[in-house]
Design a protein around this motif. Structure first.
Motif, PDB file in Angstrom:
ATOM      1  N   MET A   1     -11.542  75.786  50.898  1.00  0.00           N
ATOM      2  CA  MET A   1     -11.462  76.853  51.983  1.00  0.00           C
ATOM      3  C   MET A   1     -10.697  78.220  52.199  1.00  0.00           C
ATOM      4  N   THR A   2     -11.225  78.928  52.609  1.00  0.00           N
ATOM      5  CA  THR A   2      -9.869  80.076  52.453  1.00  0.00           C
ATOM      6  C   THR A   2      -8.306  79.884  53.233  1.00  0.00           C
ATOM      7  N   SER A   3      -7.424  80.779  52.806  1.00  0.00           N
ATOM      8  CA  SER A   3      -6.898  80.434  53.596  1.00  0.00           C
ATOM      9  C   SER A   3      -6.124  81.126  54.652  1.00  0.00           C
ATOM     10  N   GLU A   4      -6.952  81.125  55.505  1.00  0.00           N
ATOM     11  CA  GLU A   4      -7.453  81.950  57.308  1.00  0.00           C
ATOM     12  C   GLU A   4      -7.900  80.244  57.424  1.00  0.00           C
ATOM     13  N   GLN A   5      -9.077  80.633  57.187  1.00  0.00           N
ATOM     14  CA  GLN A   5      -9.666  79.190  57.334  1.00  0.00           C
ATOM     15  C   GLN A   5      -9.322  78.140  57.439  1.00  0.00           C
ATOM     16  N   SER A   6      -8.006  77.933  56.639  1.00  0.00           N
ATOM     17  CA  SER A   6      -7.432  75.838  56.864  1.00  0.00           C
ATOM     18  C   SER A   6      -6.306  77.045  58.140  1.00  0.00           C
ATOM     19  N   ARG A   7      -5.581  77.494  58.142  1.00  0.00           N
ATOM     20  CA  ARG A   7      -5.068  77.936  59.486  1.00  0.00           C
ATOM     21  C   ARG A   7      -5.519  77.663  60.325  1.00  0.00           C
ATOM     22  N   ASP A   8      -6.912  78.571  60.795  1.00  0.00           N
ATOM     23  CA  ASP A   8      -7.704  78.011  61.610  1.00  0.00           C
ATOM     24  C   ASP A   8      -7.735  76.505  61.355  1.00  0.00           C
ATOM     25  N   LEU A   9      -8.123  76.186  60.935  1.00  0.00           N
ATOM     26  CA  LEU A   9      -8.519  74.249  61.066  1.00  0.00           C
ATOM     27  C   LEU A   9      -7.435  73.554  61.546  1.00  0.00           C
ATOM     28  N   VAL A  10      -6.336  73.976  61.338  1.00  0.00           N
ATOM     29  CA  VAL A  10      -5.061  73.253  61.653  1.00  0.00           C
ATOM     30  C   VAL A  10      -4.406  73.863  62.980  1.00  0.00           C
ATOM     31  N   LYS A  11      -5.113  75.182  63.351  1.00  0.00           N
ATOM     32  CA  LYS A  11      -4.561  75.600  64.727  1.00  0.00           C
ATOM     33  C   LYS A  11      -5.074  74.944  65.606  1.00  0.00           C
ATOM     34  N   ARG A  12      -6.362  74.651  64.901  1.00  0.00           N
ATOM     35  CA  ARG A  12      -7.472  74.426  65.486  1.00  0.00           C
ATOM     36  C   ARG A  12      -7.375  72.383  66.958  1.00  0.00           C
ATOM     37  N   ALA A  13      -6.589  72.096  65.181  1.00  0.00           N
ATOM     38  CA  ALA A  13      -6.344  70.457  65.622  1.00  0.00           C
ATOM     39  C   ALA A  13      -5.210  70.161  66.265  1.00  0.00           C
ATOM     40  N   GLU A  31     -12.065  59.816  56.897  1.00  0.00           N
ATOM     41  CA  GLU A  31     -11.486  58.477  56.934  1.00  0.00           C
ATOM     42  C   GLU A  31     -10.805  57.944  56.400  1.00  0.00           C
ATOM     43  N   ASP A  32      -9.977  58.307  55.243  1.00  0.00           N
ATOM     44  CA  ASP A  32      -8.578  57.988  54.374  1.00  0.00           C
ATOM     45  C   ASP A  32      -7.572  58.714  54.535  1.00  0.00           C
ATOM     46  N   ALA A  33      -7.543  59.578  55.190  1.00  0.00           N
ATOM     47  CA  ALA A  33      -6.285  60.140  55.854  1.00  0.00           C
ATOM     48  C   ALA A  33      -4.669  59.544  56.038  1.00  0.00           C
ATOM     49  N   GLU A  34      -3.887  60.339  55.268  1.00  0.00           N
ATOM     50  CA  GLU A  34      -2.725  59.858  56.075  1.00  0.00           C
ATOM     51  C   GLU A  34      -1.852  60.819  56.473  1.00  0.00           C
ATOM     52  N   TRP A  35      -0.692  60.414  57.535  1.00  0.00           N
ATOM     53  CA  TRP A  35       0.743  60.833  58.268  1.00  0.00           C
ATOM     54  C   TRP A  35       2.129  59.994  57.652  1.00  0.00           C
ATOM     55  N   PHE A 113       0.677  70.049  55.961  1.00  0.00           N
ATOM     56  CA  PHE A 113      -0.586  69.600  55.640  1.00  0.00           C
ATOM     57  C   PHE A 113      -2.354  70.027  54.707  1.00  0.00           C
ATOM     58  N   GLU A 114      -2.486  68.944  53.896  1.00  0.00           N
ATOM     59  CA  GLU A 114      -3.262  68.948  53.194  1.00  0.00           C
ATOM     60  C   GLU A 114      -4.927  68.564  53.617  1.00  0.00           C
ATOM     61  N   LEU A 115      -5.686  69.757  53.200  1.00  0.00           N
ATOM     62  CA  LEU A 115      -7.072  69.695  53.691  1.00  0.00           C
ATOM     63  C   LEU A 115      -7.587  69.562  52.508  1.00  0.00           C
ATOM     64  N   ARG A 116      -9.184  68.614  53.227  1.00  0.00           N
ATOM     65  CA  ARG A 116     -10.064  68.056  51.888  1.00  0.00           C
ATOM     66  C   ARG A 116     -11.023  68.081  52.366  1.00  0.00           C
ATOM     67  N   ASP A 117     -12.461  69.107  52.328  1.00  0.00           N
ATOM     68  CA  ASP A 117     -13.208  68.913  52.920  1.00  0.00           C
ATOM     69  C   ASP A 117     -13.598  69.659  54.304  1.00  0.00           C
ATOM     70  N   GLY A 118     -12.641  70.342  54.443  1.00  0.00           N
ATOM     71  CA  GLY A 118     -12.532  71.188  55.935  1.00  0.00           C
ATOM     72  C   GLY A 118     -11.866  70.343  57.029  1.00  0.00           C
ATOM     73  N   GLN A 119     -11.023  69.125  56.088  1.00  0.00           N
ATOM     74  CA  GLN A 119     -10.615  68.119  57.579  1.00  0.00           C
ATOM     75  C   GLN A 119      -9.645  67.606  56.529  1.00  0.00           C
ATOM     76  N   ILE A 120      -8.618  67.515  57.698  1.00  0.00           N
ATOM     77  CA  ILE A 120      -6.952  66.887  57.883  1.00  0.00           C
ATOM     78  C   ILE A 120      -7.181  65.647  56.768  1.00  0.00           C
ATOM     79  N   HIS A 121      -6.447  65.907  55.540  1.00  0.00           N
ATOM     80  CA  HIS A 121      -6.265  64.232  54.855  1.00  0.00           C
ATOM     81  C   HIS A 121      -5.043  63.974  54.944  1.00  0.00           C
ATOM     82  N   ARG A 122      -4.264  64.650  54.826  1.00  0.00           N
ATOM     83  CA  ARG A 122      -3.230  64.208  53.662  1.00  0.00           C
ATOM     84  C   ARG A 122      -1.766  65.553  55.580  1.00  0.00           C
TER      85      ARG A 122
END
Length: 141
Positions: A1-13, A31-35, A113-122
């Motif tokens: 993902m580009t930086s802009e796409q990543s930022r947009d994903l987290v804003k939507r989250a 599925e294996d996300a961590e917080w 936020f660390e993203l993986r494959d278009g989702q939040i992983h950590r």
């Protein structure tokens, strides 16, 4: 993902988190996300939970069931910044709310936020744990 796409994903989250709807929130996480939050933080202690949540279901449960038991009213976020570099997004914010015991809550946070494959992983969460504890004294969910 580009930086802009990543930022947009987290804003939507973040917008999804405010819905308190598990079916809207869960798909943002792998599925294996961590917080991870600081050990001994007042929120985890007040809720009798862990500072390290593992799995999409555990995180969605926290955001939809546990969080609203403690932060019962007037929850508001003031975002100071969303900074992205590839699949990493850093969010600075201030959260205010009314706690279950009636106390006012206000604390500053930083989330990584660390993203993986278009989702939040950590998610790594940082806050002033001593300040949080002072405000939570007497807050019983």
């Amino acid at each position: 993902m580009t930086s802009e796409q990543s930022r947009d994903l987290v804003k939507r989250a973040w917008r999804a988190f405010s819905t308190r709807d598990r079916d809207v929130i869960a798909p943002f996480f792998t599925e294996d996300a961590e917080w991870l939050a600081p050990p001994g933080n007042a929120t985890a202690d007040a809720l009798g939970g862990s500072h390290h949540m593992v799995g999409r279901d555990a995180i969605a449960h926290f955001l939809t069931v546990d969080f609203p038991r403690l932060f019962v009213a007037d929850v508001s976020l003031t975002f100071r910044g969303f900074y992205a570099d590839g699949d990493v997004v850093v969010v600075e914010e201030t959260m205010e709310a009314t706690l279950a015991g009636g106390n006012a809550y206000r604390n500053d946070y930083c989330f990584v936020f660390e993203l993986r494959d278009g989702q939040i992983h950590r998610v790594r969460e940082y806050m002033d744990t001593a300040r949080g504890r002072r405000m939570m004294q007497g807050a019983v969910p």
